[in-house]
Design a protein around this motif. Structure first.
Motif, PDB file in Angstrom:
ATOM      1  N   LYS A  18     -20.284  11.431 -15.894  1.00  0.00           N
ATOM      2  CA  LYS A  18     -19.448  12.542 -15.428  1.00  0.00           C
ATOM      3  C   LYS A  18     -18.214  12.691 -16.307  1.00  0.00           C
ATOM      4  CE  LYS A  18     -16.687  13.964 -11.416  1.00  0.00           C
ATOM      5  NZ  LYS A  18     -16.280  13.608 -10.043  1.00  0.00           N
ATOM      6  N   TRP A  19     -17.683  11.565 -16.771  1.00  0.00           N
ATOM      7  CA  TRP A  19     -16.470  11.629 -17.601  1.00  0.00           C
ATOM      8  C   TRP A  19     -16.757  12.237 -18.960  1.00  0.00           C
ATOM      9  CZ3 TRP A  19     -12.693  11.442 -14.573  1.00  0.00           C
ATOM     10  CH2 TRP A  19     -12.714  10.642 -13.434  1.00  0.00           C
ATOM     11  N   THR A  20     -17.992  12.087 -19.445  1.00  0.00           N
ATOM     12  CA  THR A  20     -18.364  12.747 -20.705  1.00  0.00           C
ATOM     13  C   THR A  20     -18.364  14.259 -20.520  1.00  0.00           C
ATOM     14  OG1 THR A  20     -19.716  10.857 -21.371  1.00  0.00           O
ATOM     15  CG2 THR A  20     -20.169  12.958 -22.463  1.00  0.00           C
ATOM     16  N   VAL A  21     -18.833  14.716 -19.349  1.00  0.00           N
ATOM     17  CA  VAL A  21     -18.804  16.156 -19.047  1.00  0.00           C
ATOM     18  C   VAL A  21     -17.362  16.658 -19.028  1.00  0.00           C
ATOM     19  CG1 VAL A  21     -19.326  17.908 -17.309  1.00  0.00           C
ATOM     20  CG2 VAL A  21     -20.952  16.056 -17.754  1.00  0.00           C
ATOM     21  N   ILE A  22     -16.487  15.912 -18.396  1.00  0.00           N
ATOM     22  CA  ILE A  22     -15.079  16.324 -18.317  1.00  0.00           C
ATOM     23  C   ILE A  22     -14.454  16.384 -19.699  1.00  0.00           C
ATOM     24  CG2 ILE A  22     -12.795  15.605 -17.495  1.00  0.00           C
ATOM     25  CD1 ILE A  22     -14.200  14.501 -14.998  1.00  0.00           C
ATOM     26  N   ARG A  23     -14.760  15.375 -20.547  1.00  0.00           N
ATOM     27  CA  ARG A  23     -14.202  15.364 -21.908  1.00  0.00           C
ATOM     28  C   ARG A  23     -14.724  16.540 -22.727  1.00  0.00           C
ATOM     29  NH1 ARG A  23     -14.814   9.674 -21.448  1.00  0.00           N
ATOM     30  NH2 ARG A  23     -16.830   9.744 -22.499  1.00  0.00           N
ATOM     31  N   ALA A  24     -15.947  16.955 -22.479  1.00  0.00           N
ATOM     32  CA  ALA A  24     -16.530  18.074 -23.237  1.00  0.00           C
ATOM     33  C   ALA A  24     -15.768  19.369 -23.001  1.00  0.00           C
ATOM     34  CB  ALA A  24     -17.998  18.246 -22.858  1.00  0.00           C
ATOM     35  N   THR A  26     -12.477  19.394 -22.200  1.00  0.00           N
ATOM     36  CA  THR A  26     -11.051  19.130 -22.378  1.00  0.00           C
ATOM     37  C   THR A  26     -10.692  19.231 -23.853  1.00  0.00           C
ATOM     38  OG1 THR A  26     -11.057  17.618 -20.485  1.00  0.00           O
ATOM     39  CG2 THR A  26      -9.188  17.485 -22.009  1.00  0.00           C
ATOM     40  N   PRO A  27      -9.885  20.227 -24.245  1.00  0.00           N
ATOM     41  CA  PRO A  27      -9.510  20.382 -25.656  1.00  0.00           C
ATOM     42  C   PRO A  27      -8.865  19.121 -26.209  1.00  0.00           C
ATOM     43  CG  PRO A  27      -8.847  22.314 -24.385  1.00  0.00           C
ATOM     44  CD  PRO A  27      -9.287  21.279 -23.400  1.00  0.00           C
ATOM     45  N   GLY A  28      -9.341  18.665 -27.369  1.00  0.00           N
ATOM     46  CA  GLY A  28      -8.771  17.495 -28.029  1.00  0.00           C
ATOM     47  C   GLY A  28      -9.255  16.159 -27.514  1.00  0.00           C
ATOM     48  N   ALA A  29     -10.134  16.163 -26.513  1.00  0.00           N
ATOM     49  CA  ALA A  29     -10.624  14.897 -25.950  1.00  0.00           C
ATOM     50  C   ALA A  29     -11.573  14.209 -26.933  1.00  0.00           C
ATOM     51  CB  ALA A  29     -11.330  15.146 -24.628  1.00  0.00           C
ATOM     52  N   SER A  30     -11.635  12.887 -26.837  1.00  0.00           N
ATOM     53  CA  SER A  30     -12.502  12.107 -27.723  1.00  0.00           C
ATOM     54  C   SER A  30     -13.951  12.174 -27.226  1.00  0.00           C
ATOM     55  CB  SER A  30     -12.024  10.651 -27.749  1.00  0.00           C
ATOM     56  OG  SER A  30     -12.896   9.847 -28.515  1.00  0.00           O
ATOM     57  N   ILE A  31     -14.824  12.800 -28.042  1.00  0.00           N
ATOM     58  CA  ILE A  31     -16.240  12.943 -27.693  1.00  0.00           C
ATOM     59  C   ILE A  31     -17.006  13.281 -28.966  1.00  0.00           C
ATOM     60  CG2 ILE A  31     -15.934  15.378 -27.095  1.00  0.00           C
ATOM     61  CD1 ILE A  31     -18.185  15.068 -25.037  1.00  0.00           C
ATOM     62  N   THR A  32     -18.210  12.736 -29.115  1.00  0.00           N
ATOM     63  CA  THR A  32     -19.003  13.024 -30.303  1.00  0.00           C
ATOM     64  C   THR A  32     -19.528  14.456 -30.246  1.00  0.00           C
ATOM     65  OG1 THR A  32     -21.102  12.298 -29.327  1.00  0.00           O
ATOM     66  CG2 THR A  32     -19.729  10.610 -30.404  1.00  0.00           C
ATOM     67  N   GLU A  33     -19.770  15.035 -31.411  1.00  0.00           N
ATOM     68  CA  GLU A  33     -20.271  16.408 -31.474  1.00  0.00           C
ATOM     69  C   GLU A  33     -21.628  16.530 -30.780  1.00  0.00           C
ATOM     70  OE1 GLU A  33     -18.918  19.253 -32.489  1.00  0.00           O
ATOM     71  OE2 GLU A  33     -17.049  18.131 -32.749  1.00  0.00           O
ATOM     72  N   GLU A  34     -22.477  15.502 -30.912  1.00  0.00           N
ATOM     73  CA  GLU A  34     -23.797  15.539 -30.300  1.00  0.00           C
ATOM     74  C   GLU A  34     -23.689  15.542 -28.776  1.00  0.00           C
ATOM     75  OE1 GLU A  34     -27.798  15.687 -29.554  1.00  0.00           O
ATOM     76  OE2 GLU A  34     -26.659  16.141 -31.367  1.00  0.00           O
ATOM     77  N   SER A  35     -22.834  14.676 -28.237  1.00  0.00           N
ATOM     78  CA  SER A  35     -22.649  14.631 -26.789  1.00  0.00           C
ATOM     79  C   SER A  35     -22.060  15.939 -26.272  1.00  0.00           C
ATOM     80  CB  SER A  35     -21.730  13.468 -26.402  1.00  0.00           C
ATOM     81  OG  SER A  35     -22.326  12.229 -26.706  1.00  0.00           O
ATOM     82  N   ARG A  37     -22.353  18.920 -27.623  1.00  0.00           N
ATOM     83  CA  ARG A  37     -23.380  19.969 -27.708  1.00  0.00           C
ATOM     84  C   ARG A  37     -24.353  19.856 -26.531  1.00  0.00           C
ATOM     85  NH1 ARG A  37     -28.339  20.145 -28.640  1.00  0.00           N
ATOM     86  NH2 ARG A  37     -28.438  17.928 -29.177  1.00  0.00           N
ATOM     87  N   LYS A  38     -24.775  18.625 -26.235  1.00  0.00           N
ATOM     88  CA  LYS A  38     -25.730  18.407 -25.141  1.00  0.00           C
ATOM     89  C   LYS A  38     -25.138  18.844 -23.796  1.00  0.00           C
ATOM     90  CE  LYS A  38     -27.884  14.519 -25.267  1.00  0.00           C
ATOM     91  NZ  LYS A  38     -28.198  13.062 -25.113  1.00  0.00           N
ATOM     92  N   VAL A  39     -23.856  18.498 -23.574  1.00  0.00           N
ATOM     93  CA  VAL A  39     -23.193  18.849 -22.311  1.00  0.00           C
ATOM     94  C   VAL A  39     -23.036  20.362 -22.180  1.00  0.00           C
ATOM     95  CG1 VAL A  39     -21.004  18.755 -21.042  1.00  0.00           C
ATOM     96  CG2 VAL A  39     -21.976  16.666 -22.024  1.00  0.00           C
ATOM     97  N   LEU A  40     -22.594  21.020 -23.255  1.00  0.00           N
ATOM     98  CA  LEU A  40     -22.352  22.466 -23.191  1.00  0.00           C
ATOM     99  C   LEU A  40     -23.657  23.243 -22.997  1.00  0.00           C
ATOM    100  CD1 LEU A  40     -19.591  22.952 -25.926  1.00  0.00           C
ATOM    101  CD2 LEU A  40     -19.315  22.751 -23.451  1.00  0.00           C
ATOM    102  N   GLU A  41     -24.730  22.801 -23.629  1.00  0.00           N
ATOM    103  CA  GLU A  41     -26.026  23.457 -23.448  1.00  0.00           C
ATOM    104  C   GLU A  41     -26.525  23.302 -22.018  1.00  0.00           C
ATOM    105  OE1 GLU A  41     -28.651  21.877 -26.355  1.00  0.00           O
ATOM    106  OE2 GLU A  41     -27.806  23.055 -28.027  1.00  0.00           O
ATOM    107  N   THR A  42     -26.373  22.098 -21.476  1.00  0.00           N
ATOM    108  CA  THR A  42     -26.804  21.859 -20.094  1.00  0.00           C
ATOM    109  C   THR A  42     -25.949  22.655 -19.114  1.00  0.00           C
ATOM    110  OG1 THR A  42     -27.454  19.603 -20.716  1.00  0.00           O
ATOM    111  CG2 THR A  42     -27.229  20.081 -18.362  1.00  0.00           C
TER     112      THR A  42
END
Length: 331
Positions: A18-24, A26-35, A37-42
């Motif tokens: 769930k925290w990965t979704v929140i970071r996706a 959140t502007p400037g949050a630490s998250i990999t581009e792949e993660s 992309r996966k969150v935004l598509e879902t």
């Protein structure tokens, strides 16, 4: 109504936390581009959008700003509001417009905005007195307040204003150079006029030039109708030989109303029989129908400063900015 998808549902569908979704989201949050992309598509597939109100409980910021306005008859409010809302929204803030006039209690309105947990309050052209803002009901936990386009006499409430002293000096110098010696001044709403200080500086600079007798015309509000009513009362009660040769109006909409009345009902010529000056550089005043001499406030700079104060990019302190004199045919 269909229930909204939750961050938990997006996380389960995307195979992330769930925290990965929140970071996706959140502007400037630490998250990999792949993660990300996966969150935004879902999220797009589930029609999910983050709940900013719920997030505000954790961040203690709602990203909402209340703007208090009362004199809606003044059309110059619209360009200011357009610029203000545009810049606040560009900064990621949502604007809550609150109508304050004689029918609404100001303290109640402030408390209502506080209950909505706004991050800041902008007092824009509102007739607030010191005793209103220091009411015992308004505790220290109130959101920070800022005043736009008029002076603030209240400790801890910074203002962003056009430099009225410099503006009126430029106006009086121009009128004196043109040979005018019998000035008059039309005020607007009493409380707002005091805050603007235009009449005060107008009188001071004329006195420096040896002119102390200044006729004062009072309009009850900032509107063309009020400007027409004020000049009508003056013309009906003053002999033609005793009238002012130039009338400074506190803003353009008063000047436009006065000019319409003078020319339409009394057949006076502008500027031959009486010159007219406004303030604000309202678009209609620049048309050939009025060709109104006026003073333009630095609207964009004023708004940028107040937004900077709210977002913390600029120190919150009272700032006075110079505008520019716009000379046209009415003088």
């Amino acid at each position: 109504m269909r229930k909204r998808a939750t961050a938990k549902q997006v996380a389960e569908a995307a195979g992330v936390s769930k925290w990965t979704v929140i970071r996706a989201f959140t502007p400037g949050a630490s998250i990999t581009e792949e993660s990300k992309r996966k969150v935004l598509e879902t999220a797009a597939a589930l029609n999910y959008t983050p709940n900013l109100l719920a997030r505000s409980l954790a961040t203690n910021a709602t990203h909402q700003v209340a703007v208090f306005v009362d004199d809606f008859a003044n059309p110059q409010k619209l360009p200011f509001l357009e610029t203000l809302t545009e810049r606040l929204q560009a900064a990621g803030l949502v604007v809550m417009l609150i109508n304050i006039n004689n029918h609404f209690d100001h303290v109640h309105a402030l408390l209502h905005a506080d209950q909505r947990q706004v991050d800041a309050i902008i007092l824009f052209g509102t007739a607030f007195r010191n005793e209103t803002l220091t009411d015992h009901q308004l505790g220290r936990g109130m959101p920070p307040m800022f005043v736009l386009a008029r002076d603030s006499q209240i400790d801890g409430v910074p203002a962003v204003v056009c430099d009225a002293e410099r503006a009126l000096k430029d106006i009086v110098d121009h009128l004196h150079e043109r040979g005018y010696r019998r000035p008059g001044f039309m005020t607007g709403a009493t409380v707002l006029s005091t805050a603007l200080r235009r009449r005060q500086h107008f009188a001071e600079f004329w006195e420096e030039k040896g002119v102390r007798d200044i006729a004062v015309l009072s309009a009850e509000r900032y509107s063309a109708q009020a400007g027409a009513e004020a000049v009508r009362q003056y013309l009906n009660s003053t002999n033609a030989t005793d009238r002012v040769d130039v009338l400074m109006c506190e803003n353009d909409i008063l000047a436009i109303g006065a000019m319409d009345e003078m020319r339409g009902k009394y057949g006076l010529r502008v500027p031959e029989d009486m010159a007219i000056v406004g303030f604000d550089n309202y678009e209609l005043g620049g048309s050939s129908a009025y060709s109104l001499t006026t003073y333009e406030q630095p609207r964009h700079q004023m708004v940028e400063l107040i937004v900077g104060m709210i977002t913390g990019r600029v120190d919150a302190e009272t700032v006075s900015l110079p505008g520019k004199l716009v000379i046209r045919g009415s003088t």
